[in-house]
Every structure is written in C-alpha cells, then in structure tokens.
Write a protein that holds these residues in place. Structure first.
Motif, short mmCIF file in Angstrom:
data_model
loop_
_atom_site.label_atom_id
_atom_site.label_comp_id
_atom_site.label_asym_id
_atom_site.label_seq_id
_atom_site.Cartn_x
_atom_site.Cartn_y
_atom_site.Cartn_z
N ILE A 1 0.83 -1.21 0.00
CA ILE A 1 0.00 0.00 0.00
C ILE A 1 0.87 1.27 0.00
O ILE A 1 0.54 2.26 -0.63
CB ILE A 1 -1.01 -0.01 1.18
N LEU A 2 2.02 1.16 0.68
CA LEU A 2 2.93 2.32 0.72
C LEU A 2 3.43 2.63 -0.70
O LEU A 2 3.40 3.78 -1.15
CB LEU A 2 4.10 2.02 1.66
N ALA A 3 3.84 1.58 -1.41
CA ALA A 3 4.33 1.79 -2.78
C ALA A 3 3.23 2.40 -3.64
O ALA A 3 3.48 3.31 -4.44
CB ALA A 3 4.78 0.45 -3.37
N LYS A 4 2.00 1.93 -3.42
CA LYS A 4 0.88 2.43 -4.22
C LYS A 4 0.63 3.92 -3.92
O LYS A 4 0.48 4.74 -4.84
CB LYS A 4 -0.36 1.60 -3.88
N LYS A 5 0.62 4.24 -2.64
CA LYS A 5 0.35 5.64 -2.25
C LYS A 5 1.47 6.57 -2.73
O LYS A 5 1.22 7.71 -3.11
CB LYS A 5 0.20 5.76 -0.73
N ILE A 6 2.72 6.06 -2.66
CA ILE A 6 3.83 6.89 -3.11
C ILE A 6 3.71 7.15 -4.62
O ILE A 6 3.87 8.28 -5.09
CB ILE A 6 5.19 6.23 -2.77
N ALA A 7 3.36 6.11 -5.37
CA ALA A 7 3.20 6.27 -6.82
C ALA A 7 2.10 7.30 -7.11
O ALA A 7 2.24 8.15 -7.98
CB ALA A 7 2.88 4.93 -7.45
N GLU A 8 1.00 7.22 -6.34
CA GLU A 8 -0.10 8.18 -6.54
C GLU A 8 0.38 9.60 -6.29
O GLU A 8 0.09 10.52 -7.06
CB GLU A 8 -1.26 7.89 -5.58
N ALA A 9 1.12 9.76 -5.18
CA ALA A 9 1.59 11.10 -4.82
C ALA A 9 2.55 11.65 -5.87
O ALA A 9 2.52 12.84 -6.21
CB ALA A 9 2.26 11.06 -3.45
N LYS A 10 3.39 10.76 -6.43
CA LYS A 10 4.32 11.19 -7.48
C LYS A 10 3.53 11.63 -8.71
O LYS A 10 3.87 12.60 -9.38
CB LYS A 10 5.28 10.06 -7.84
#
Ligand SMILES: Nc1ncnc2c1ncn2[C@@H]1O[C@H](COP(=O)(O)OP(=O)(O)OP(=O)(O)O)[C@@H](O)[C@H]1O
Ligand SMILES: [Mg+2]
Length: 599
Positions: free
Chosen positions: A285-294
């Motif tokens: 989920i962290l990777a997903k959220k980071i990708a979204e924020a980027k």
C-alpha cells in the motif's frame, strides 16, 4: 635515458654474482649462494636480477626465504624441514657436511634493455624463466637507484603523474602510481586505526584535486577532512538540525537528501518494519500511495512524458503528508457489508496503524530533517539536477561554482541509517552516470572512508544488506560507466567481500589483527603472499602497494599531505598535564538534547 645508461643498469660483473639457479618453478626459483659473505648481504624482500635465456632480458625477483644448512645435518634454521628447500634434497648438489645456502626467489617481472626504440622497459610478465645454472645478482646501491628510476619514470604515458611517496627500498626513488589503472580497477586502502589511511587519502586527493578537470567524492563520516582546503576542494555537509534552523541550502554547502530520492527498496527497508506481520500489506500500500503522490506532482507540473513512464524507483518529489493521509484513510476504511445497509472493516483496516506511527515519528525526527524537512527548493523538481551538478560535474564544468573534489561530511547523519543514506547517494550518482550520454560521461571516483560502517559483510541488518547490494553493483559495473570506488577501512574482514574482490589495487598499511591480515592475504596473488608477512611490522605512514596501478609490488613510505586531516588522535597524557581546562560538559548535554552542535 642514453644507451650507456641502459648497460649500466644491469651490466653485472662476475665478482658480484650471488650464486646460481638450482631449481625452477613457474614463478619461483631456488638459488644456491656461493659464499657465506654473499648470503649475509641478502635480506628478505630485497630485489635480485637473474639471467634470462634471452640475452636482452633480465628477470627480476624478490627474495622470499633464506636458508642455511649443512649437507648431512638437519636444517638448523628450520627444525621442521621446509618444503621449499626439502625438494632439492640436502645432498643433491653438495657433499655431506658441506654448507648449503639456499635462497627462494619469487619472480615478479622482466626487465628488457631495448624493444624497438624504447629502452629500459620493465614488464610485469614472465615470458621466460631462468635456466638451471643461470647467474643471480643483487640489485643494490646505484643499480637499485637506476632500476627504481626506470620504474618511477614508466608513468604509462599519463599527462600528470600520481606521486604517492618514496620506496622504502630506495628512499631517493619516488613512487608513482598509474592514476588510470588505480581508478579503473577500484582500490582498497586498509590498515589498523592510526596507521595512516586518512593521511594517504589526503595525499591521493590532493593530487586528484590538482588536475584541471578532477571529479571525486569523499564520504567523510567523522568530519575529519575539513582541513583539506585549496582551490581543488569543495566542502559539503549533510544537513544537521542546526542547518535546518538556519535554513541553509546547497549554495551554503548544505545537502538535503529528500526521502523521495530513495529507491523503492531503500524506502521500504527504512519505513516498513519487516517483523510486523502486516509488513507485506504495508509495503504494497505504501508503494501504491507513493506512486499516486508522485503522479500528482507530475500532473501538476505538466510532465506528461515522465508521467507515462515513471516507476516506483523514479526520483520524483512528492508530499509525504499526502501519503500519510492516504494511509490513514485506508486504516479506518469501512466497506459495504454483505447485507445491504451494513458495513464491515476494509481489507487494510487497522493493519496500517503501526506503519503510520512509524512514518510520523520519522517525519518529525529532527535528526532526519535532511530527508523530511528543509527549504522548499530542496524538495523542488529541480533539486536533483542541482544536486547532481554540485556533486558530479568536473572542475571546469562548474566554472566559478565549485571544484573537482567534493568532500561530504556525514557526521550528523544518525549511525543507524548511515548505510542507507550513503548507499542511496552512491547509487544515485551511479544511475545518473549510466543515463549520461556516453561521450559526455565524466569519470568520477567515490572515496569511501570507514567503509565497514556502510558496506558491511553479511546481513548485519536489513538496511545494511540493501546498502551493500548497491555498492556491490557499483563495484561490478562501475568500470564500464566510469565510476570508481576507493574502499577505505580499518576492518577489511568486516567489509563486503564481493566489493573487496572487485578491487584490483591494494594499498595495505600496518594491520595487526590476524583476521584482517588473512583477508588481504587471500586477495593477493599466491606468489606475493610472503609479502603480507610485512603487514604487522609496517611503520605509521608506510604501505604495501600491490596491483594494477603499481609496476612493482612495493613497500612505500607515503609522503605527508600538504593539508593534514584532523585525525582526532587525542594526546591523553599532555591534556591531563595541562593546568586548566575549559568547561564544556554543560554545553555538551544541551547539544545532546537539542541534537545540534552549534551555539
Ligand atoms: N604518511 C605519514 N607520515 C607521517 N605520519 C603519518 C603519516 N600518516 C599518518 N601519520 C600519523 O599517524 C596519525 C594517524 O593517521 P590517520 O588519521 O591517517 O590514521 P587512520 O589510519 O586514518 O586511522 P583511523 O582508522 O582511526 O581513521 C596521524 O595523525 C599522523 O600523525
Ligand atoms: Mg581515518
């Protein structure tokens, strides 16, 4: 050098002959010494010359063992028969009771009087071996000086030579290294604490800095290289709490390394606790959220091309608060239940609480301010290119803005995450270098002082494992892209073995620990293993240099650098002898609380 000098070097007369060859191996020979007086003149590690089967060639060897015994009696020098000498049989060439003076010589290269128009050439290859009964001569006094001069002058045609010190064998002969080969094949610099590594680094860097387009980075863990100054040096520091308070930035020599510069693996190993049973979910989920924020950043900036191709590893700024908010929402999320009108906990409900706490703690940790706080410009899209130019451009490219040797002070980075921070920076440099057009790539060397702290052997921790992997990759592939490593450590046995094994040059200073000596012994070519016996008895500032960069494996006294590093050797007795001392403890306790040195 004139032809007459050519002759003078190895034009040996029969009177000084030491003896003749009795046994020949691939790289070593046994020589029987004619008289006791000749034997007494010999010393281990001295150079000798041997006749070759080709008239213009002379073989050069190093004395490794000296043995005196009597034909019929057992060897007095070695109670246990020595296998090197045993093979000859004690009476094979002397009558019973006669003295047998045998010397084992390791062949290290060939000296050639002339090839075409070139005179006096030394090669590290052995095209021939001596014949049985070939004569052996000492290389000493004038001949030694002349020979060492040939060695010194064989600079490999480099424009400006790298002078490191003087040979212990002949203190008038200056020892040069091939700067090309030293960095092409990476280098290791080892020695016990206080043996002179940091001074050697200063000596090397001074010479690097004097080149018009130098490009090197020194990782300075204790801030001991601050005294290195001059036009070729530029100092940076990873931002500490006091730099954050003063809003210092790159133009003040303060580096911020925003969290978004870290690759996927690095950020996961820092932010997610692997021992948590929810770790896999949390990472995902962290990777997903980071990708979204980027993605949000890229959309806002209109970077459509990057938007279609970026990965979770891409260094793109994002707002960490957005990520935390996104995780918080998932942590309390309710989804429609099976029956209409009912609700049940979402898939990740309650599973992220610890991750969120951990993240928040990191973001507010003042010691990590260089990642999560700092001026706005440090988190801008352009921050990375500014950092790359500051750290990776050669002297002339930077014009008035800086110099070729960049010393980065990591002293305020918390030691538990030091491996991660250093390796992230190194990997970033390597990746940028890979993505630079081939013709425009400017070679860069990374000097890693106290390497055992951040390139450790074995899985000491997850962070350290990730860090070592980054350096392993640089050590294996760096040569192709012009990224060199100089690994410096007092504990070679604690430095990653893969990285060490990729290094083709050794500068070994005094090493007292047996385990560390063994690491160096194993890395040296077999024929030179005798050389490593010297490791514990070297003087401060003396080094054994073996490898591609040095024509002869040699013992060298390293010259003092112009600017001496602050080596932090505390004179206990002198300090205790002072009449008064300045009080400093109160301030120290306050600094400890504030996590900041200044004021
Ligand atoms: N080439 C040299 N000539 C003369 N003295 C030297 C030389 N190199 C080092 N020294 C002396 O030895 C001291 C320690 O040297 P240095 O700081 O380089 O050790 P080090 O190997 O880096 O130790 P550490 O592993 O603890 O960092 C210096 O303060 C200096 O007095
Ligand atoms: Mg040191």
């Amino acid at each position: 050098m004139s032809a007459t000098q050519t002759k003078a070097i190895f034009d040996f007369s029969d009177e000084i002959r030491l003896g003749t060859v009795k046994s020949v191996d691939t790289t070593s020979v046994l020589v029987s010494i004619t008289s006791l007086s000749q034997l007494l003149k010999l010393q281990v590690n001295r150079l000798v010359a041997l006749q070759s089967s080709r008239p213009t060639h002379t073989l050069i060897g190093v004395v490794q063992k000296i043995n005196r015994s009597y034909g019929s009696a057992p060897s007095k020098l070695n109670e246990k028969p020595d296998e090197d000498f045993e093979s000859l049989g004690e009476t094979s060439f002397a009558g019973a009771g006669a003295e047998i003076n045998l010397v084992k010589i390791v062949l290290i290269g060939t000296f050639i009087d002339k090839i075409g128009s070139k005179e006096n050439i030394f090669r590290r290859t052995l095209e021939t071996v001596p014949d049985i009964e070939a004569a052996c001569f000492p290389i000493e006094s004038d001949r030694l000086t002349a020979f060492m001069r040939v060695i010194s002058e064989a600079g490999g045609g480099e424009l400006q030579r790298l002078s490191i010190g003087h040979y212990t064998l002949d203190e008038h002969a200056e020892a040069f290294l091939s700067g090309n080969r030293l960095f092409q094949r990476h280098a290791v610099l080892v020695g016990s604490t206080g043996s002179g590594k940091s001074w050697t680094v200063a000596r090397l860097l001074e010479q690097v800095a004097s080149l018009p387009n130098a490009n090197a980075i020194l990782i300075d863990v204790h801030g001991e290289y601050a005294p290195l100054n001059g036009s070729g040096f530029q100092h940076f520091k990873i931002a500490g709490p006091s730099d954050l308070d003063a809003a210092r930035s790159l133009k003040d020599g303060i580096i911020h390394l925003p969290f978004w510069l870290m690759g996927y693996e690095d950020s996961i190993s820092m932010l997610v606790d692997r021992s948590d049973q929810n770790a896999p979910n949390q990472s995902m989920i962290l990777a997903k959220k980071i990708a979204e924020a980027k993605r949000i950043t890229l959309t806002k900036l209109g970077k459509t091309e990057v938007l279609t191709n970026f990965t979770s590893d891409s260094p793109i700024p994002f707002d960490i608060r957005q990520v935390i908010e996104g995780l918080e929402a998932e942590d309390v999320k309710m989804v429609p239940g099976a029956k209409a009108g009912t609700e049940k906990a979402g898939e990740l409900n309650g599973k992220l609480t610890r991750l969120i706490l951990r993240l928040k703690a990191k973001v507010s940790d003042r010691r990590l301010g260089f990642m999560f706080s700092g001026p706005e410009e440090a988190h801008s899209y352009e921050a990375l290119e500014n950092l790359a130019i500051a750290l990776m451009a050669g002297t002339s490219q930077k014009a008035s803005t800086g110099s070729g040797v960049k010393i980065i002070d990591f002293s305020e980075v918390p030691s538990d995450i030091l491996p991660l921070i250093v390796s992230s920076l190194a990997r970033l440099i390597f990746s940028i270098q890979q993505w630079t057009e081939k013709q425009k790539r400017h070679p860069i060397a990374i000097f890693c002082d106290e390497a055992h702290l951040y390139i450790p052997e074995g899985q000491t921790s997850e962070l350290a494992g990730t860090a070592s992997r980054s350096f392993e990759r640089i050590s294996k592939e760096g040569r192709k892209y012009g990224v060199a490593l100089v690994v410096i450590s007092q504990r070679p046995s604690e430095v990653n073995k893969t990285v060490l094994s990729q290094c083709g040059n050794f500068i070994a200073m005094r090493l007292t620990n047996a385990e560390d000596q063994n690491v160096i012994k194993r890395m040296m070519p077999d024929t030179l293993s005798g050389f490593t016996e010297l490791l514990p008895i070297l003087d401060v500032g003396e080094a054994l240099i073996v490898g591609d960069a040095s024509l002869l494996p040699s013992r060298v006294r390293i010259s003092k650098p112009v600017c001496e590093p602050a080596s932090l050797t505390v004179p206990f007795w002198d300090r205790w002898s002072e009449a008064t001392i300045e009080p400093g403890l109160k301030k120290a306790v306050e600094s400890l609380r504030r996590q900041s040195q200044s004021r």
